[in-house]
Scaffold this motif. Structure first.
Motif, short mmCIF file in Angstrom:
data_model
loop_
_atom_site.label_atom_id
_atom_site.label_comp_id
_atom_site.label_asym_id
_atom_site.label_seq_id
_atom_site.Cartn_x
_atom_site.Cartn_y
_atom_site.Cartn_z
N ARG A 1 -20.65 -1.21 -47.29
CA ARG A 1 -21.37 -2.07 -48.25
C ARG A 1 -22.40 -2.91 -47.50
O ARG A 1 -22.19 -3.27 -46.34
CB ARG A 1 -20.41 -3.01 -48.96
N ILE A 2 -23.48 -3.24 -48.16
CA ILE A 2 -24.51 -4.09 -47.56
C ILE A 2 -23.93 -5.44 -47.17
O ILE A 2 -24.25 -5.99 -46.12
CB ILE A 2 -25.70 -4.27 -48.54
N GLU A 3 -23.04 -5.97 -48.00
CA GLU A 3 -22.44 -7.27 -47.70
C GLU A 3 -21.68 -7.25 -46.38
O GLU A 3 -21.60 -8.25 -45.68
CB GLU A 3 -21.50 -7.70 -48.84
N ASP A 4 -21.09 -6.10 -46.03
CA ASP A 4 -20.38 -5.99 -44.75
C ASP A 4 -21.36 -6.12 -43.59
O ASP A 4 -21.05 -6.76 -42.58
CB ASP A 4 -19.64 -4.65 -44.66
N ALA A 5 -22.53 -5.52 -43.72
CA ALA A 5 -23.54 -5.64 -42.66
C ALA A 5 -24.01 -7.08 -42.54
O ALA A 5 -24.15 -7.60 -41.42
CB ALA A 5 -24.74 -4.73 -42.96
N VAL A 6 -24.22 -7.74 -43.68
CA VAL A 6 -24.63 -9.15 -43.67
C VAL A 6 -23.56 -10.00 -42.99
O VAL A 6 -23.87 -10.83 -42.12
CB VAL A 6 -24.91 -9.65 -45.10
N ASP A 7 -22.31 -9.78 -43.33
CA ASP A 7 -21.21 -10.53 -42.72
C ASP A 7 -21.14 -10.30 -41.21
O ASP A 7 -20.92 -11.24 -40.44
CB ASP A 7 -19.87 -10.13 -43.34
N ASP A 8 -21.32 -9.05 -40.79
CA ASP A 8 -21.25 -8.73 -39.36
C ASP A 8 -22.36 -9.44 -38.59
O ASP A 8 -22.12 -10.03 -37.53
CB ASP A 8 -21.35 -7.22 -39.14
N LEU B 1 -29.98 -2.63 -40.90
CA LEU B 1 -29.13 -1.69 -40.17
C LEU B 1 -29.37 -1.77 -38.67
O LEU B 1 -28.42 -1.67 -37.88
CB LEU B 1 -29.35 -0.27 -40.70
N ASP B 2 -30.61 -1.97 -38.25
CA ASP B 2 -30.90 -2.15 -36.82
C ASP B 2 -30.23 -3.40 -36.27
O ASP B 2 -29.63 -3.37 -35.20
CB ASP B 2 -32.41 -2.23 -36.58
N GLN B 3 -30.31 -4.50 -37.01
CA GLN B 3 -29.69 -5.74 -36.54
C GLN B 3 -28.17 -5.62 -36.52
O GLN B 3 -27.51 -6.17 -35.65
CB GLN B 3 -30.13 -6.92 -37.41
N ARG B 4 -27.61 -4.89 -37.48
CA ARG B 4 -26.17 -4.69 -37.47
C ARG B 4 -25.75 -3.87 -36.24
O ARG B 4 -24.76 -4.18 -35.60
CB ARG B 4 -25.68 -3.99 -38.72
N ALA C 1 -24.15 -12.11 -39.53
CA ALA C 1 -23.95 -13.56 -39.59
C ALA C 1 -22.83 -14.01 -38.66
O ALA C 1 -22.95 -15.03 -37.97
CB ALA C 1 -23.63 -13.99 -41.03
N GLY C 2 -21.76 -13.23 -38.60
CA GLY C 2 -20.63 -13.60 -37.76
C GLY C 2 -20.92 -13.52 -36.28
O GLY C 2 -20.45 -14.35 -35.49
N VAL C 3 -21.71 -12.55 -35.87
CA VAL C 3 -22.01 -12.38 -34.44
C VAL C 3 -23.16 -13.27 -34.00
O VAL C 3 -23.08 -13.96 -32.98
CB VAL C 3 -22.30 -10.90 -34.13
N PHE C 4 -24.25 -13.26 -34.75
CA PHE C 4 -25.46 -13.99 -34.34
C PHE C 4 -25.59 -15.38 -34.97
O PHE C 4 -26.50 -16.13 -34.64
CB PHE C 4 -26.71 -13.17 -34.66
N HIS C 5 -24.72 -15.72 -35.93
CA HIS C 5 -24.73 -17.02 -36.60
C HIS C 5 -26.03 -17.26 -37.38
O HIS C 5 -26.54 -18.36 -37.42
CB HIS C 5 -24.48 -18.16 -35.61
N TRP C 6 -26.55 -16.20 -37.98
CA TRP C 6 -27.74 -16.32 -38.81
C TRP C 6 -27.31 -16.66 -40.23
O TRP C 6 -26.28 -16.20 -40.71
CB TRP C 6 -28.50 -15.01 -38.87
N PRO C 7 -28.12 -17.45 -40.95
CA PRO C 7 -27.78 -17.73 -42.34
C PRO C 7 -28.00 -16.49 -43.21
O PRO C 7 -28.91 -15.69 -42.95
CB PRO C 7 -28.74 -18.86 -42.73
N SER D 1 -29.30 -16.18 -46.04
CA SER D 1 -30.62 -16.13 -46.66
C SER D 1 -31.63 -15.41 -45.77
O SER D 1 -32.50 -14.68 -46.26
CB SER D 1 -31.12 -17.54 -46.98
N GLU D 2 -31.52 -15.58 -44.47
CA GLU D 2 -32.43 -14.89 -43.53
C GLU D 2 -32.10 -13.40 -43.45
O GLU D 2 -32.99 -12.57 -43.34
CB GLU D 2 -32.33 -15.52 -42.14
N ILE D 3 -30.82 -13.09 -43.50
CA ILE D 3 -30.40 -11.69 -43.38
C ILE D 3 -30.79 -10.92 -44.64
O ILE D 3 -31.29 -9.79 -44.55
CB ILE D 3 -28.89 -11.60 -43.11
N TYR D 4 -30.61 -11.51 -45.81
CA TYR D 4 -30.97 -10.82 -47.05
C TYR D 4 -32.47 -10.60 -47.16
O TYR D 4 -32.92 -9.75 -47.92
CB TYR D 4 -30.45 -11.58 -48.27
N ALA D 5 -33.28 -11.32 -46.40
CA ALA D 5 -34.73 -11.14 -46.41
C ALA D 5 -35.17 -9.91 -45.60
O ALA D 5 -36.31 -9.48 -45.71
CB ALA D 5 -35.42 -12.39 -45.88
#
Length: 70
Positions: free
Chosen positions: A21-28, A49-52, A30-36, A38-42
């Motif tokens: 799921r996309i939310e899993d990539a966002v969580d991963d 996928l590259d950042q994940r 955010a959890g590793v790089f501590h990004w908000p 809102s920045e990831i969803y942009a």
């Protein structure tokens, strides 16, 4: 956190390591790089996928014990 635990190893073994799921990539990310979130969803899908993949590689590099040590 327990050293030597490869948190993303199961997904990475399934090919490119894409999340289910996309939310899993966002969580991963955010959890590793501590990004908000809102920045990831942009991010575009490709950038997401590259950042994940970077987050997976970073996590595994930090949490894999050196060879010969456990």
């Amino acid at each position: 956190m327990q050293q030597g635990v490869r948190f993303f190893a199961d997904e990475a073994a399934e090919g490119r390591g894409w999340p289910r799921r996309i939310e899993d990539a966002v969580d991963d990310i955010a959890g590793v790089f501590h990004w908000p979130a809102s920045e990831i969803y942009a991010l575009s899908l490709g950038d997401l996928l590259d950042q994940r993949e970077r987050a997976v590689a970073w996590w595994n590099r930090l949490n894999t014990p050196p060879k010969g040590k456990s």
